[in-house]
Design an enzyme around this catalytic site. Structure first.
Site, PDB file in Angstrom:
ATOM      1  N   GLU A   1       0.852  -1.195   0.000  1.00 25.30           N
ATOM      2  CA  GLU A   1       0.000   0.000   0.000  1.00 25.30           C
ATOM      3  C   GLU A   1       0.881   1.237   0.000  1.00 25.30           C
ATOM      4  OE1 GLU A   1      -2.252   2.855  -0.160  1.00 25.30           O
ATOM      5  OE2 GLU A   1      -3.421   1.005  -0.087  1.00 25.30           O
TER       6      GLU A   1
ATOM      7  N   HIS B   1       0.441   4.314   0.669  1.00 28.55           N
ATOM      8  CA  HIS B   1       0.183   5.414   1.596  1.00 28.55           C
ATOM      9  C   HIS B   1       0.718   5.179   3.005  1.00 28.55           C
ATOM     10  CE1 HIS B   1      -2.902   6.026  -1.540  1.00 28.55           C
ATOM     11  NE2 HIS B   1      -2.589   7.292  -1.345  1.00 28.55           N
TER      12      HIS B   1
ATOM     13  N   HIS C   1      -2.420  14.828  -6.346  1.00 25.73           N
ATOM     14  CA  HIS C   1      -2.388  13.671  -5.439  1.00 25.73           C
ATOM     15  C   HIS C   1      -1.005  13.595  -4.803  1.00 25.73           C
ATOM     16  CE1 HIS C   1      -2.982   8.995  -5.065  1.00 25.73           C
ATOM     17  NE2 HIS C   1      -2.974   9.602  -3.882  1.00 25.73           N
TER      18      HIS C   1
ATOM     19  N   CYS D   1      -2.407  11.862   3.089  1.00 29.35           N
ATOM     20  CA  CYS D   1      -2.573  11.976   1.641  1.00 29.35           C
ATOM     21  C   CYS D   1      -3.741  12.931   1.400  1.00 29.35           C
ATOM     22  CB  CYS D   1      -2.864  10.604   1.027  1.00 29.35           C
ATOM     23  SG  CYS D   1      -3.269  10.678  -0.734  1.00 29.35           S
TER      24      CYS D   1
END
Length: 118
Positions: free
Chosen positions: A16, A18, A49, A106
């Protein structure tokens, strides 16, 4: 009413992009900590992003509450073709071992956390 902690996401940083990856070392009373987001799966880090910030906390053995030992903002997200890479380093002194926690934010996918024990 929901608690902020209910919104924090967890995961495996190898799968992942993040989750903050934490590498920590305790030697001679000095704690060295490296935190990176997206070391295995790169995070986009574009204007649209990006990782906005990383915070690092330390909870000494027997401690009542974690202590913030580092707070980092990443403000370069495409300004003049400069893109911030969400990686940080912090060193501090502690007579005790404990746990290191990292939070990352994020701008699209919210709060993410990870922790390691020394």
């Amino acid at each position: 009413m929901s608690l902020l902690t209910e919104t924090v996401k967890h995961g495996d940083w190898k799968n992942e992009k993040h989750v903050p990856e934490i590498k920590a070392n305790f030697e001679g009373g000095i704690v060295d900590v490296d935190v990176a987001v997206g070391s295995e799966i790169e995070h986009p880090n574009t204007l649209e992003h990006h990782i906005a910030w990383i915070k690092v906390f330390f909870l000494p053995e027997g401690g009542a509450a974690p202590i913030e030992v580092g707070s980092y903002e990443f403000n370069a997200h495409g300004e003049s073709d400069v893109f911030a890479k969400p990686e940080v380093h912090v060193s501090f002194k502690s007579e005790k071992k404990g746990s290191v926690f990292a939070l990352s934010m994020c701008n699209i996918h919210g709060l993410w956390e990870n922790a390691v024990e020394l």
